[in-house]
Design an enzyme around this catalytic site. Sequence first.
Site, PDB file in Angstrom:
ATOM      1  N   SER A  20       0.703  -1.170   0.044  1.00 27.76           N
ATOM      2  CA  SER A  20       0.047  -0.043   0.060  1.00 27.76           C
ATOM      3  C   SER A  20       0.944   1.301   0.103  1.00 27.76           C
ATOM      4  O   SER A  20       1.752   1.364   0.787  1.00 27.76           O
ATOM      5  CB  SER A  20      -1.087   0.006   1.213  1.00 27.76           C
ATOM      6  OG  SER A  20      -1.461   1.252   1.294  1.00 27.76           O
ATOM      7  N   SER A  22      -0.573   4.084   1.093  1.00 29.68           N
ATOM      8  CA  SER A  22      -1.358   4.998   1.901  1.00 29.68           C
ATOM      9  C   SER A  22      -0.306   5.562   2.923  1.00 29.68           C
ATOM     10  O   SER A  22      -0.717   6.752   3.252  1.00 29.68           O
ATOM     11  CB  SER A  22      -2.610   4.009   2.731  1.00 29.68           C
ATOM     12  OG  SER A  22      -3.621   3.898   1.639  1.00 29.68           O
ATOM     13  N   THR A  67      -8.593  -2.504   3.588  1.00 25.25           N
ATOM     14  CA  THR A  67      -8.612  -2.966   2.148  1.00 25.25           C
ATOM     15  C   THR A  67      -8.820  -4.474   2.319  1.00 25.25           C
ATOM     16  O   THR A  67      -9.351  -4.975   3.264  1.00 25.25           O
ATOM     17  CB  THR A  67      -7.404  -2.795   1.793  1.00 25.25           C
ATOM     18  OG1 THR A  67      -7.071  -2.959   0.427  1.00 25.25           O
ATOM     19  CG2 THR A  67      -6.069  -3.377   2.420  1.00 25.25           C
ATOM     20  N   LYS A  71     -13.044  -5.638   3.505  1.00 23.27           N
ATOM     21  CA  LYS A  71     -14.079  -4.590   3.729  1.00 23.27           C
ATOM     22  C   LYS A  71     -15.435  -4.825   4.041  1.00 23.27           C
ATOM     23  O   LYS A  71     -16.267  -4.151   4.531  1.00 23.27           O
ATOM     24  CB  LYS A  71     -13.980  -3.968   2.147  1.00 23.27           C
ATOM     25  CG  LYS A  71     -12.749  -2.972   1.993  1.00 23.27           C
ATOM     26  CD  LYS A  71     -12.984  -2.766   0.383  1.00 23.27           C
ATOM     27  CE  LYS A  71     -11.629  -1.814   0.178  1.00 23.27           C
ATOM     28  NZ  LYS A  71     -11.596  -1.012  -1.073  1.00 23.27           N
ATOM     29  N   ASP A 106     -14.047   5.317  -1.665  1.00 26.50           N
ATOM     30  CA  ASP A 106     -14.066   5.284  -3.171  1.00 26.50           C
ATOM     31  C   ASP A 106     -15.022   5.732  -3.833  1.00 26.50           C
ATOM     32  O   ASP A 106     -14.712   6.169  -5.131  1.00 26.50           O
ATOM     33  CB  ASP A 106     -14.087   3.549  -3.285  1.00 26.50           C
ATOM     34  CG  ASP A 106     -12.931   2.735  -2.712  1.00 26.50           C
ATOM     35  OD1 ASP A 106     -11.863   3.293  -2.582  1.00 26.50           O
ATOM     36  OD2 ASP A 106     -13.089   1.548  -2.518  1.00 26.50           O
ATOM     37  N   ASN A 155     -20.117  -7.032 -18.139  1.00 24.73           N
ATOM     38  CA  ASN A 155     -19.246  -7.991 -17.335  1.00 24.73           C
ATOM     39  C   ASN A 155     -18.338  -8.452 -18.623  1.00 24.73           C
ATOM     40  O   ASN A 155     -18.878  -9.075 -19.611  1.00 24.73           O
ATOM     41  CB  ASN A 155     -20.153  -8.966 -16.739  1.00 24.73           C
ATOM     42  CG  ASN A 155     -19.620  -9.122 -15.532  1.00 24.73           C
ATOM     43  OD1 ASN A 155     -19.027  -8.451 -14.916  1.00 24.73           O
ATOM     44  ND2 ASN A 155     -19.927 -10.376 -15.064  1.00 24.73           N
ATOM     45  N   ARG A 156     -17.237  -8.979 -17.795  1.00 23.76           N
ATOM     46  CA  ARG A 156     -16.447  -9.732 -18.904  1.00 23.76           C
ATOM     47  C   ARG A 156     -16.535 -11.300 -19.099  1.00 23.76           C
ATOM     48  O   ARG A 156     -16.380 -11.780 -19.785  1.00 23.76           O
ATOM     49  CB  ARG A 156     -14.770  -9.460 -18.467  1.00 23.76           C
ATOM     50  CG  ARG A 156     -14.479  -9.740 -17.073  1.00 23.76           C
ATOM     51  CD  ARG A 156     -12.885  -9.388 -16.608  1.00 23.76           C
ATOM     52  NE  ARG A 156     -12.768  -9.442 -15.610  1.00 23.76           N
ATOM     53  CZ  ARG A 156     -11.445  -9.594 -15.039  1.00 23.76           C
ATOM     54  NH1 ARG A 156     -10.444  -9.949 -15.710  1.00 23.76           N
ATOM     55  NH2 ARG A 156     -11.395  -9.724 -13.647  1.00 23.76           N
TER      56      ARG A 156
END
Length: 280
Positions: A20, A22, A67, A71, A106, A155-156
């Site tokens: 991270s 952060s 994270t 979450k 986010d 969506n993939r």
Amino acid sequence: MPSQGKTRAACLIGWPAAHSRSPLIHHYWLRTLGIEGGYVIEAVPPEDFKDFLFRLSLRGFVGANVTRPHKEHALALSAPDERARAVGAANTLWFADGELRSTNTDVEGFINNLDACAPGWDKTDDALVLGAGGAARAVVFGLIERGIARVHLVNRTIDRARARQQLADRVPGRRMHTCAVQGGKRAGLLVNTTSLGQHGQPPLEIDIGLLPEGAVVSDIVYVPLVTPLLAAATARGLRTADGLGMLLHQAVRGFELWFGQRPQVTAELRAIVEADLTKT
């Protein structure tokens, strides 16, 4: 909770979390604002997360970032606001009136980065979002909160169809739709929330030519800083917003909650984090 007379400290809780940036961001703000405080990484495995969170204040922390993979668990163990509940995940925790509260920054990180990189982006009626995971939920919530009339979700893989339908079902007013990539020809905004294009991942294969003139392209990936998607958009003359900007802007509110001053995302801070990313 730690008394006001003591040095205030926050942490990032994840598993793993050593990668991270952060701490780099928050230490920069503490230094430039002249605040005596700290921010550290706490690598906490899933089986220890609940106990760690219940003892957060006893460990000397006034709050935390959360994270992967914590979450959703953080949401259940705290008092979430509307954003965190809508997204289904919490990434920022703080204490208020003796209660551990949570939000999902986010959402504002994504929106505020778009405002900074592409002013006027929200004049479009249609946005095309690629992906259906947690990041997609934050992006969709932010777009709808801003007033985008229609959000088209792509969506993939077929096996994530259930996830994207669940996301669509949570959107009020039926303003979100699932579609094929071609369904975004009217979209004035394209957002990639998948890991495609990230170092070590396959490239995102999409025809930028499908977008109208003047569209904005955003990618939440920040390693590399310029993904193939953003490079293609720039080559076509479209405005872009990268994942590093979202990372920086999502950190603002947590810092303000913990340390009492609202920091700024500056060119100097971005340059510092960019230089660190080149070490990856």
